[in-house]
Design a protein around this motif. Structure first.
Motif, mmCIF file in Angstrom:
data_model
loop_
_atom_site.group_PDB
_atom_site.id
_atom_site.type_symbol
_atom_site.label_atom_id
_atom_site.label_comp_id
_atom_site.label_asym_id
_atom_site.label_seq_id
_atom_site.Cartn_x
_atom_site.Cartn_y
_atom_site.Cartn_z
ATOM 1 N N UNK A 73 0.814 -1.227 0.000
ATOM 2 C CA UNK A 73 0.000 0.000 0.000
ATOM 3 C C UNK A 73 0.842 1.269 0.000
ATOM 4 N N UNK A 74 1.834 1.320 -0.885
ATOM 5 C CA UNK A 74 2.658 2.529 -0.976
ATOM 6 C C UNK A 74 1.856 3.725 -1.480
ATOM 7 N N UNK A 75 0.769 3.472 -2.168
ATOM 8 C CA UNK A 75 -0.065 4.574 -2.662
ATOM 9 C C UNK A 75 -0.616 5.412 -1.514
ATOM 10 N N UNK A 76 -0.701 4.824 -0.324
ATOM 11 C CA UNK A 76 -1.195 5.576 0.832
ATOM 12 C C UNK A 76 -0.227 6.674 1.259
ATOM 13 N N UNK A 77 1.014 6.603 0.802
ATOM 14 C CA UNK A 77 2.002 7.624 1.138
ATOM 15 C C UNK A 77 1.895 8.841 0.224
ATOM 16 N N UNK A 78 1.086 8.737 -0.824
ATOM 17 C CA UNK A 78 0.894 9.861 -1.740
ATOM 18 C C UNK A 78 -0.154 10.816 -1.185
ATOM 19 N N UNK A 79 -0.050 12.082 -1.586
ATOM 20 C CA UNK A 79 -1.095 13.042 -1.230
ATOM 21 C C UNK A 79 -2.349 12.739 -2.055
ATOM 22 N N UNK A 85 -3.756 11.928 -9.587
ATOM 23 C CA UNK A 85 -2.986 11.939 -10.831
ATOM 24 C C UNK A 85 -2.598 10.517 -11.234
ATOM 25 N N UNK A 86 -2.154 9.724 -10.275
ATOM 26 C CA UNK A 86 -1.787 8.335 -10.569
ATOM 27 C C UNK A 86 -2.956 7.589 -11.200
ATOM 28 N N UNK A 87 -4.135 7.748 -10.637
ATOM 29 C CA UNK A 87 -5.307 7.032 -11.131
ATOM 30 C C UNK A 87 -5.761 7.568 -12.488
ATOM 31 N N UNK A 88 -5.548 8.846 -12.744
ATOM 32 C CA UNK A 88 -5.889 9.407 -14.054
ATOM 33 C C UNK A 88 -4.987 8.826 -15.136
ATOM 34 N N UNK A 89 -3.697 8.725 -14.832
ATOM 35 C CA UNK A 89 -2.761 8.132 -15.789
ATOM 36 C C UNK A 89 -3.128 6.665 -16.012
ATOM 37 N N UNK A 140 6.644 11.537 -8.317
ATOM 38 C CA UNK A 140 5.513 11.362 -9.220
ATOM 39 C C UNK A 140 5.970 11.074 -10.645
ATOM 40 N N UNK A 141 7.134 11.568 -11.024
ATOM 41 C CA UNK A 141 7.686 11.194 -12.323
ATOM 42 C C UNK A 141 7.885 9.684 -12.382
ATOM 43 N N UNK A 142 8.373 9.120 -11.277
ATOM 44 C CA UNK A 142 8.553 7.676 -11.205
ATOM 45 C C UNK A 142 7.241 6.927 -11.195
ATOM 46 N N UNK A 143 6.279 7.415 -10.440
ATOM 47 C CA UNK A 143 4.961 6.778 -10.377
ATOM 48 C C UNK A 143 4.310 6.761 -11.764
ATOM 49 N N UNK A 144 4.435 7.870 -12.475
ATOM 50 C CA UNK A 144 3.877 7.956 -13.823
ATOM 51 C C UNK A 144 4.578 6.966 -14.754
ATOM 52 N N UNK A 145 5.908 6.896 -14.668
ATOM 53 C CA UNK A 145 6.658 5.942 -15.498
ATOM 54 C C UNK A 145 6.181 4.517 -15.228
ATOM 55 N N UNK A 147 3.156 3.591 -14.082
ATOM 56 C CA UNK A 147 1.792 3.405 -14.586
ATOM 57 C C UNK A 147 1.778 3.237 -16.105
ATOM 58 N N UNK A 148 2.630 3.957 -16.800
ATOM 59 C CA UNK A 148 2.707 3.811 -18.254
ATOM 60 C C UNK A 148 3.222 2.420 -18.614
ATOM 61 N N UNK A 149 4.296 1.995 -17.938
ATOM 62 C CA UNK A 149 4.905 0.695 -18.238
ATOM 63 C C UNK A 149 4.032 -0.459 -17.788
ATOM 64 N N UNK A 150 3.172 -0.244 -16.829
ATOM 65 C CA UNK A 150 2.265 -1.293 -16.346
ATOM 66 C C UNK A 150 1.365 -1.802 -17.473
ATOM 67 N N UNK A 151 1.068 -0.942 -18.432
ATOM 68 C CA UNK A 151 0.259 -1.325 -19.586
ATOM 69 C C UNK A 151 1.130 -1.558 -20.813
ATOM 70 N N UNK A 152 2.095 -0.657 -21.064
ATOM 71 C CA UNK A 152 2.923 -0.763 -22.273
ATOM 72 C C UNK A 152 4.275 -0.105 -22.034
ATOM 73 N N UNK A 153 5.316 -0.919 -21.959
ATOM 74 C CA UNK A 153 6.669 -0.406 -21.720
ATOM 75 C C UNK A 153 7.116 0.474 -22.887
ATOM 76 N N UNK A 154 6.650 0.192 -24.090
ATOM 77 C CA UNK A 154 7.023 1.014 -25.246
ATOM 78 C C UNK A 154 6.548 2.449 -25.077
ATOM 79 N N UNK A 155 5.318 2.637 -24.630
ATOM 80 C CA UNK A 155 4.789 3.990 -24.437
ATOM 81 C C UNK A 155 5.533 4.686 -23.304
ATOM 82 N N UNK A 156 5.870 3.945 -22.270
ATOM 83 C CA UNK A 156 6.654 4.517 -21.180
ATOM 84 C C UNK A 156 8.032 4.945 -21.661
ATOM 85 N N UNK A 157 8.625 4.165 -22.559
ATOM 86 C CA UNK A 157 9.941 4.503 -23.107
ATOM 87 C C UNK A 157 9.857 5.732 -24.003
#
Length: 454
Positions: A73-79, A85-89, A140-145, A147-157
């Motif tokens: 539950x590391x997401x609980x450490x986010x504001x 923002x994480x959930x929107x991405x 948050x830059x890391x969290x976004x990276x 979330x992108x890679x969780x679906x498609x590493x190419x898009x994250x790259x």
């Protein structure tokens, strides 16, 4: 207890199980005969039967836990704002990218239609102060990276090359006028960037000398050489090119605009990983660049290394995303796939694989979370970033391998997604510094001895 009371209780309990099922049973067996047999049971036997029937009635009501790779539950450490923002991405990737990811990966083409939609998220350049990004933190830059890679590493790259390497080069090494010209439009994804460092004959040894050269002629610089594996370069509006000054032997950076004479980007074909990413072989032939497009705050490879240090943590987060995508896909599969009359998730050996996967994933997440906290605090060093890259890229290989294993033959089919994660993990393992190079950076820090070949 009378036989009639026993039968009445038993029938009532069987009705609770499933009336439709009871009707089907009555077509195949003689229920009066069954009821008579029930009436001959003693109290102990009847209680056992009732216990079994109750167990069967609850079986269909068994509620399974949600599929979530954030086991600690590391997401609980986010504001609240960061979590939103994480959930929107995540929603963007689930809705816009997941349905088309396998198609574009298989065709080795890029889905340009997602760029305007991605721009609406306002997530480019999140680690750079004052350029209008929605959040200004490396975390948050890391969290976004991830979330992108969780679906498609190419898009994250693709995103990491543009937002991290290309924008980061201008942010760290560009003049004020260069920042003003490029960063606002790149932040809105109106212009897309690429980053040209690696060469056909120079990968890990770039610090020791680039083959691509530059020489100054009046108010211009003339570039000659080749670059390889340059993501986004086939369509980028600007490509950051790093070259060795023929006179001083020092590394300099240049902003090469799309369509610049002497610059040619040829798409690389037949890749087994990150197929959606448009990597290019770049040929520079007497490519003339005005002095105004030379990165004014770069005069050695140390400046280039600052960019790599800043973005390496995000690559570790990409490994987390790749692992999380594979783990969650595999867990979902094992809950639905049945063999021998039950979901394979109920078997011990499958659960062992899943536990190994979530353990690796959790260790990677917590390591990267702390690394990004240190980066935001300004105390992250090269060796800190390198350790994360080493560990996460190694553990990702293990996670995706186990994910493919629990899926059996279906694990090699694109339709189940895990096959793509398995292939893409190999690219993560190599780029932004190989496992061996990053290991030597950490080794030097903990021993005090440099094992690099000089």
């Amino acid at each position: 207890m009378s036989i009639f009371k026993k039968i009445k209780q038993t029938i009532a309990l069987m009705r609770e199980v499933d009336l439709d099922a009871l009707g089907k049973i009555s077509e195949k067996i003689d229920l009066p005969e069954v009821m008579a047999a029930v009436g001959e049971l003693d109290d102990r036997q009847l209680q056992g039967l009732m216990k079994m029937l109750k167990s069967q009635s609850k079986k269909g009501q068994h509620k399974l836990p949600p599929i979530d790779g954030d086991f600690y539950d590391l997401s609980l450490k986010l504001s609240d704002e960061q979590r939103e923002l994480q959930l929107e991405v995540r929603q963007f990737m689930e809705k816009e990218v997941k349905p088309i990811a396998n198609k574009y990966w298989n065709k080795a083409e890029f889905p340009f239609e997602i760029i305007p939609k991605m721009a609406e998220l306002n997530i480019c350049g999140m680690a750079y102060k004052g350029i209008g990004s929605r959040d200004e933190s490396f975390l948050m830059e890391g969290i976004v990276a991830m979330e992108l890679a969780r679906i498609d590493v190419s898009i994250s790259t693709f995103f990491g090359v543009h937002s991290g390497l290309a924008m980061g080069s201008i942010y760290l090494c560009g003049s004020d006028s260069q920042k003003e010209e490029w960063l606002p439009k790149m932040q809105k994804m109106e212009l897309i960037g690429a980053f040209g460092l690696t060469e056909p004959d120079v990968g890990s040894a770039v610090a020791g000398g680039l083959g691509t050269t530059c020489r100054q002629e009046g108010d211009e610089w003339v570039l000659n050489g080749q670059k390889k594996w340059i993501g986004n370069a086939t369509f980028a509006d600007v490509t950051v090119i790093w070259a060795r000054d023929e006179e001083t032997n020092r590394v300099k950076g240049f902003l090469v605009r799309k369509g610049n004479p002497g610059f040619k980007a040829e798409k690389m074909e037949d890749k087994m990983a990150l197929r959606t990413v448009q990597n290019a072989l770049i040929m520079l032939t007497d490519c003339r660049i005005p002095e105004s497009d030379r990165l004014q705050k770069c005069d050695s490879f140390k400046d280039t290394a600052k960019v790599l240090k800043m973005t390496r943590a995000a690559v570790a987060w990409q490994a987390v995303g790749c692992s999380r995508g594979a783990y969650e896909s595999a867990l979902k599969y094992t809950k639905k796939r049945e063999q021998f009359g039950r979901p394979i998730a109920a078997f011990q050996l499958i659960q062992n694989h899943l536990v190994e996967m979530v353990a690796n994933l959790t260790a990677m997440q917590t390591l990267c979370f702390r690394l990004s906290e240190m980066q935001d605090q300004g105390i992250m060093t090269d060796e800190h970033a390198s350790l994360a890259k080493v560990f996460c890229s190694m553990r990702t290989r293990d996670v995706v391998s186990r994910a493919r294993e629990v899926m059996g033959g279906n694990g090699i089919l694109l339709e189940y997604d895990v096959a793509r994660f398995v292939a893409d993990a190999e690219a993560i393992y190599s780029y932004e510094g190989t496992k061996e190079i990053n290991s030597l950076i950490v080794g030097r820090a903990i021993t005090g001895y440099s094992a690099f070949v000089s």
